[in-house]
Design a protein around this motif. Structure first.
Motif, PDB file in Angstrom:
ATOM      1  N   TRP B 168       0.835  -1.206   0.000  1.00  0.00           N
ATOM      2  CA  TRP B 168       0.000   0.000   0.000  1.00  0.00           C
ATOM      3  C   TRP B 168       0.866   1.253   0.000  1.00  0.00           C
ATOM      4  O   TRP B 168       2.045   1.201   0.345  1.00  0.00           O
ATOM      5  CB  TRP B 168      -0.943   0.001   1.219  1.00  0.00           C
ATOM      6  N   LEU B 174      -4.923  -0.589   3.357  1.00  0.00           N
ATOM      7  CA  LEU B 174      -5.443   0.260   2.291  1.00  0.00           C
ATOM      8  C   LEU B 174      -5.927   1.591   2.869  1.00  0.00           C
ATOM      9  O   LEU B 174      -6.567   1.622   3.927  1.00  0.00           O
ATOM     10  CB  LEU B 174      -6.593  -0.451   1.578  1.00  0.00           C
ATOM     11  N   ASP B 178      -4.739   4.865  -1.887  1.00  0.00           N
ATOM     12  CA  ASP B 178      -4.579   3.720  -2.783  1.00  0.00           C
ATOM     13  C   ASP B 178      -5.705   3.670  -3.812  1.00  0.00           C
ATOM     14  O   ASP B 178      -5.476   3.373  -4.990  1.00  0.00           O
ATOM     15  CB  ASP B 178      -4.570   2.414  -1.967  1.00  0.00           C
TER      16      ASP B 178
END
Lengths: 247, 247
Positions: B168, B174, B178
């Motif tokens: 990430w 995340l 992203d």
């Protein structure tokens, strides 16, 4: 953070010969009255900026200046720096809704500033103004006729909606947004004196805000000092006679 | 906020026929799995957006869509909306430094998106592509040769600096950044297939991130649904053969 007894001092990384986007940060630091080092204007010159832009060397490298170092924090992107300084130095309200609103206005100012830059560089930041002058004339005509009135008309309405609270944009006190609106007006007046002279009667509250900011004791002292560089034709707001309205 | 027993539901105000900047918000809402109404795509059509853009009617009017309504909050500017949603739905880290870093990256993505738009509209947003095609060809050449490599090379370096944390960009999980990087890659591939085919081997981590995001169960379901509009030549990322690299 203190180190060896020294009080923390902000370090601003920005190009040493222009106001540019760094000026929005300088104005906030000046109004806050906090010590800062405008590093590239000192003895070290461009070295520290070049080091920052060596992206492999830092965990959180900035894409471009301005960058502010606050102790161990390294913060890039103008609106991001201002959000940080605003919260830390009483230049932004505390409530969530008001903070979001300040950031929203600042990002809209940033959009206007990007368009002011692209007006004289519509084709490429990597080539000279003289090599894209024809396109710059076309783009600037649109910027003067449509975009300046749209952006400044919007900010005027924002001020009107907040009327009766001292004339500030986003609160009943000065915020970093007011400082940035001052700079936007000052920059557009420098770049397009004829256009602004004709149009500014449409934005009385915005012009009054500009004057209120300029009269703040710390800002007034800053504007008279050598720390405030003059506008010039290497910065974002550039005065080229052929790009202003002809009178 | 609840009203008459109804659970609060986000309302997204964005143009109904393009991905545009609204898509960065849609992706965050989809990944968060929260209900939202994409209002202009429903029975009400453009009415609610037109109302928002009547600046005299609201205390905090937005300059332009996208705008998100969250109960009584009305939030404009893409990065501002994402900062809000990120904090509320676990799509951003909590620590100050990490939050600033996410916002900084998002603002850099926003800069890239603005340049992707201006590549096909270098002179004016108020006139047709066809009327500024020559300037668009010149600007796009610079965008493909210099700006895409600079932006994507930067993001690749950011991913490399964060390697070993799951791939990430800004955290070990995340974040909304992203999702936005996915959208930037997808958009550039749509607009410039030849350019991206030739260059993307330079950005293996960014391409892997794109694929990881596309494979998230909620994002994968969204991308297959009718809620995901196709890219088209009214949006930000436009495919005009004459603007891509010729092979």
């Amino acid at each position: 953070m203190t180190s060896g007894g020294r009080v923390e001092r902000y370090i601003l990384y920005y190009w040493p010969t222009i106001q540019g986007r760094g000026e929005f940060v300088r104005l906030a630091l000046e109004e806050a009255g906090v010590p800062y080092e405008d590093v590239a204007r000192g003895r070290q010159g461009m070295g520290p900026i070049e080091q920052l832009l060596d992206w492999e060397q830092a965990l959180h490298p900035p894409f471009a200046p301005p960058v502010l170092r606050a102790g161990e924090l390294l913060i890039g992107q103008t609106a991001n720096i201002l959000q940080f300084l605003g919260a830390r130095h009483g230049l932004a309200p505390r409530a969530l809704e008001a903070r979001l609103w300040c950031n929203q206005l600042q990002l809209t100012i940033a959009d206007a500033v990007a368009e002011a830059h692209d007006a004289h560089h519509p084709i490429s930041v990597n080539s000279y103004y003289e090599d894209q002058k024809k396109a710059a004339i076309a783009r600037t005509r649109d910027f003067r006729n449509h975009r300046i009135p749209k952006f400044l008309g919007y900010f005027e309405q924002v001020l009107e909606n907040n009327a009766g609270r001292g004339g500030w944009a986003a609160s009943s006190k000065l915020t970093y947004v007011d400082l940035s609106m001052f700079q936007l007006v000052a920059g557009l007046r420098y770049a397009y004196p004829n256009t602004m002279k004709r149009l500014q009667r449409h934005w009385p509250r915005l012009i009054a805000l500009h004057d209120m900011v300029a009269a703040r004791p710390r800002i007034a002292a800053y504007l008279k000092s050598k720390r405030r560089m003059p506008f010039n034709e290497d910065g974002i707001f550039r005065h080229y006679i052929e790009l202003d309205e002809q009178v």
